[in-house]
Design an enzyme around this catalytic site. Structure first.
Site, PDB file in Angstrom:
ATOM      1  N   GLY A  12      -3.221  -1.661  -7.810  1.00  0.00           N
ATOM      2  CA  GLY A  12      -2.205  -1.427  -8.841  1.00  0.00           C
ATOM      3  C   GLY A  12      -2.129  -0.012  -9.368  1.00  0.00           C
ATOM      4  N   HIS A 106       6.596   2.917   0.145  1.00  0.00           N
ATOM      5  CA  HIS A 106       5.922   2.756   1.432  1.00  0.00           C
ATOM      6  C   HIS A 106       5.202   4.063   1.766  1.00  0.00           C
ATOM      7  CE1 HIS A 106       5.152   1.085   5.379  1.00  0.00           C
ATOM      8  NE2 HIS A 106       5.507   2.249   5.892  1.00  0.00           N
ATOM      9  N   GLU A 140      15.097  -6.621   6.137  1.00  0.00           N
ATOM     10  CA  GLU A 140      14.258  -6.076   7.201  1.00  0.00           C
ATOM     11  C   GLU A 140      13.137  -5.235   6.596  1.00  0.00           C
ATOM     12  OE1 GLU A 140      14.703  -3.751  11.468  1.00  0.00           O
ATOM     13  OE2 GLU A 140      16.427  -3.918  10.145  1.00  0.00           O
ATOM     14  N   ASP A 142      10.609  -2.729   5.313  1.00  0.00           N
ATOM     15  CA  ASP A 142      10.516  -1.256   5.257  1.00  0.00           C
ATOM     16  C   ASP A 142      11.755  -0.555   5.820  1.00  0.00           C
ATOM     17  OD1 ASP A 142       7.948  -1.611   4.206  1.00  0.00           O
ATOM     18  OD2 ASP A 142       7.000  -1.484   6.171  1.00  0.00           O
TER      19      ASP A 142
HETATM   20  C1  GRF Z   1       0.324   2.148  -1.766  1.00  0.00           C
HETATM   21  O1  GRF Z   1      -0.149   3.036  -0.801  1.00  0.00           O
HETATM   22  C2  GRF Z   1       1.761   1.805  -1.507  1.00  0.00           C
HETATM   23  O2  GRF Z   1       2.465   2.849  -0.901  1.00  0.00           O
HETATM   24  C3  GRF Z   1       1.669   0.646  -0.558  1.00  0.00           C
HETATM   25  O3  GRF Z   1       0.545  -0.078  -0.975  1.00  0.00           O
HETATM   26  C4  GRF Z   1      -0.357   0.784  -1.680  1.00  0.00           C
HETATM   27  C5  GRF Z   1      -0.547   0.167  -3.025  1.00  0.00           C
HETATM   28  O4  GRF Z   1      -1.516   0.842  -3.790  1.00  0.00           O
HETATM   29  N1  GRF Z   1       2.883  -0.118  -0.554  1.00  0.00           N
HETATM   30  P1  GRF Z   1      -1.671   0.505  -5.328  1.00  0.00           P
HETATM   31  O5  GRF Z   1      -1.950  -0.997  -5.414  1.00  0.00           O
HETATM   32  O6  GRF Z   1      -0.415   0.887  -6.023  1.00  0.00           O
HETATM   33  O7  GRF Z   1      -2.862   1.297  -5.778  1.00  0.00           O
END
Ligand code: GRF
Length: 211
Positions: A12, A106, A140, A142
């Site tokens: 998080g 992402h 779809e 990402d």
């Molecule tokens: C991040 O790298 C985000 O880009 C990906 O999952 C990870 C989540 O990290 N979707 P966090 O839980 O926000 O620390």
């Protein structure tokens, strides 16, 4: 004021960055998770934000889980759903329901490296740039319209962890910024693409925007 619900599955840290940013015009109504042990829930509770757990293992199908999640999200008259490390594949019905009002971050420069292990794959491919992308969510995985990207160099001695840390620092800057644009009604759709209102110069390539 825009009502925002953030979905997490683990650490998080992006959710934390969004909360700490204190984005004008954005009210963080709730942080929801599919996992009761998601570490980010502790931070949210400590900051007086409502939390909820919808455990996907309690539902017989993806549709049943997504229905329960949707009901929980819609309790808050939600204007924007923010996926922040939410590790579930969402059904087309769910993504359609939140079309134009659900963002994801992402950890790659999309459309390169959809899916998992993005940093190692960027290193293996010999990429000289890596980064992150905030996009609207479509059915779809990402693939939704890109709102903004931030790029970082890939260094010769990088491993997965060092590159991930460099990208994550950009994620923590970029995601609150994009949510701020959404809250300020600055995101404009045109021909299936998203541009920034009142800032035409920034719309083509939002690499490391400092706006
Ligand atoms: C991040 O790298 C985000 O880009 C990906 O999952 C990870 C989540 O990290 N979707 P966090 O839980 O926000 O620390």
């Amino acid at each position: 004021m825009k009502n925002i619900v953030i979905l997490i599955s683990g650490r998080g840290s992006n959710m934390e960055a969004i909360v700490r940013a204190g984005i004008p015009g954005a009210r963080i109504c709730a942080v929801l998770s599919n996992r009761a042990d998601a570490a980010g829930l502790v931070f949210a509770r400590e900051h007086g934000i409502e939390t909820g757990v919808i455990d996907h293992r309690q539902y017989p199908t993806r549709e049943a889980f997504d229905d329960a999640l949707r009901q929980e999200i819609d309790r808050y008259a939600t204007d924007l759903v923010v996926l922040a490390g939410f590790m579930r594949i969402l059904t087309p019905g769910f993504t359609r329901h939140y079309e134009g009002r659900m963002l994801n971050i992402h950890p790659s420069l999309l459309p390169a490296f959809t899916g998992l292990h993005t940093h190692q794959r960027a290193i293996d491919a010999g990429c000289k740039l890596a980064g992150c992308t905030v996009h609207f969510v479509t059915a779809e995985l990402d693939h939704g319209p890109i709102v903004a990207q931030a790029a970082v160099p890939v260094l010769a001695n990088d491993d997965e962890a060092s590159l991930a840390a460099r990208v994550l620092a950009e994620e923590h800057r970029l995601y609150p910024q994009v949510i701020g644009w959404f809250a300020a009604d600055r995101l404009v759709w045109h021909d299936g693409r998203v541009n920034l209102n009142q800032d035409a110069g920034a719309s083509a390539a939002l690499i490391s925007p400092r706006a």
